[in-house]
Design a protein around this motif. Structure first.
Motif, short mmCIF file in Angstrom:
data_model
loop_
_atom_site.label_atom_id
_atom_site.label_comp_id
_atom_site.label_asym_id
_atom_site.label_seq_id
_atom_site.Cartn_x
_atom_site.Cartn_y
_atom_site.Cartn_z
N TYR A 1 40.71 1.86 44.52
CA TYR A 1 40.20 0.13 43.09
C TYR A 1 40.95 -1.28 44.03
CZ TYR A 1 40.94 3.97 40.00
OH TYR A 1 40.47 4.89 38.53
N THR B 1 37.66 -1.56 40.13
CA THR B 1 36.49 -1.08 40.98
C THR B 1 36.60 -0.32 42.46
OG1 THR B 1 34.63 -2.62 39.52
CG2 THR B 1 33.31 -0.77 40.98
N ASP C 1 39.37 7.59 38.40
CA ASP C 1 38.22 7.00 37.58
C ASP C 1 36.69 7.18 36.62
OD1 ASP C 1 37.22 3.92 38.03
OD2 ASP C 1 34.79 5.16 38.46
N LEU C 2 36.66 8.38 36.88
CA LEU C 2 36.22 9.53 36.03
C LEU C 2 36.17 9.17 34.83
CD1 LEU C 2 33.58 10.13 35.37
CD2 LEU C 2 34.47 13.10 36.40
N SER D 1 38.94 7.87 33.87
CA SER D 1 39.82 6.70 32.82
C SER D 1 38.21 5.86 32.00
CB SER D 1 39.79 5.09 33.69
OG SER D 1 38.75 5.14 34.15
N ARG D 2 36.63 6.65 32.24
CA ARG D 2 35.99 6.68 31.24
C ARG D 2 34.94 7.10 30.32
NH1 ARG D 2 31.78 6.28 34.28
NH2 ARG D 2 32.82 7.16 36.59
N VAL D 3 35.29 8.35 30.90
CA VAL D 3 35.18 9.85 30.07
C VAL D 3 35.57 10.86 29.96
CG1 VAL D 3 33.10 11.55 30.68
CG2 VAL D 3 32.49 9.90 31.22
N GLU D 4 35.80 10.80 28.50
CA GLU D 4 37.44 11.82 28.34
C GLU D 4 37.10 13.20 28.82
OE1 GLU D 4 38.90 13.03 24.04
OE2 GLU D 4 39.55 11.05 24.66
N GLU E 1 28.76 15.50 35.28
CA GLU E 1 29.42 14.19 35.32
C GLU E 1 30.34 14.15 36.26
OE1 GLU E 1 28.91 11.84 31.29
OE2 GLU E 1 29.91 14.16 31.35
N GLN F 1 42.98 5.56 28.07
CA GLN F 1 42.03 5.35 28.51
C GLN F 1 42.18 3.68 29.20
OE1 GLN F 1 40.06 7.54 30.07
NE2 GLN F 1 41.58 8.47 28.16
N GLU G 1 41.54 0.65 32.54
CA GLU G 1 40.75 0.26 34.06
C GLU G 1 41.86 0.66 34.89
OE1 GLU G 1 40.83 -4.10 36.35
OE2 GLU G 1 40.72 -4.37 34.34
#
Length: 165
Positions: free
Chosen positions: A51, A55, A112-113, A115-118, A124, A160, A162
């Motif tokens: 990261y 990112t 990372d995935l 953290s964005r998509v439960e 995905e 969730q 960063e």
């Protein structure tokens, strides 16, 4: 040149960094963090994913000077208080580690995935991990690990947030 950055929550400084030196080299050789792997040095395999300011990036493609004053979180930084992150635990439990060379980058990308998509779908998961190459596992165990980590996070109600340090 001198590069000062925050790595896994700690301010670190590397001296005598040459202009073309990569963030990956600084992390591994100057700061003693060997988790991110040096494989292709072209951003094609994802083994060096970390990261940068929250990112995911291929550390081999980032000049060390570009990271000056920024936040970096490596695969080592995902573990907290001596306990592996649920994604790391799931990779171990599912046998998704094999030789281990691609594992750090895959773990960071999966982290990372999630953290964005439960509860990501298989499509995905595959899309999120598409930039990471593995030659050992055939990917099924990796998918199993991401599914397991997603299920555990959803059940535990993990916050969730960063990915950055």
């Amino acid at each position: 040149m001198r590069v000062t950055l925050t790595v896994n929550g700690r301010e670190e400084t590397a001296d005598d960094v040459w202009e073309g030196e990569s963030l990956l080299y600084v992390l591994r050789e100057r700061l003693g963090l060997p988790g991110s792997k040096n494989a292709c040095e072209q951003g094609e395999c994802g083994s060096c994913t970390v990261y940068l300011d929250g990112t995911p990036v291929c550390a081999c493609l980032v000049a060390a000077g570009q990271a000056d004053g920024r936040r970096v979180r490596t695969v080592e930084g995902l573990a907290e208080a001596g306990r592996l992150d649920p994604v790391q635990e799931a990779f171990v439990e599912c046998g998704a580690v094999q030789c281990g060379f691609c594992t750090p980058g895959l773990i960071v990308q999966a982290h990372d995935l999630l953290s964005r998509v439960e509860r990501p779908s298989d499509a995905e998961i595959r899309e999120a991990l598409a930039g990471n190459l593995c030659r050992c596992t055939g990917y099924e165990k990796i998918l199993d690990a991401v599914r397991l980590a997603a299920g555990r996070r959803a059940t535990a109600g993990s916050p969730q947030g960063e990915g950055g340090a």
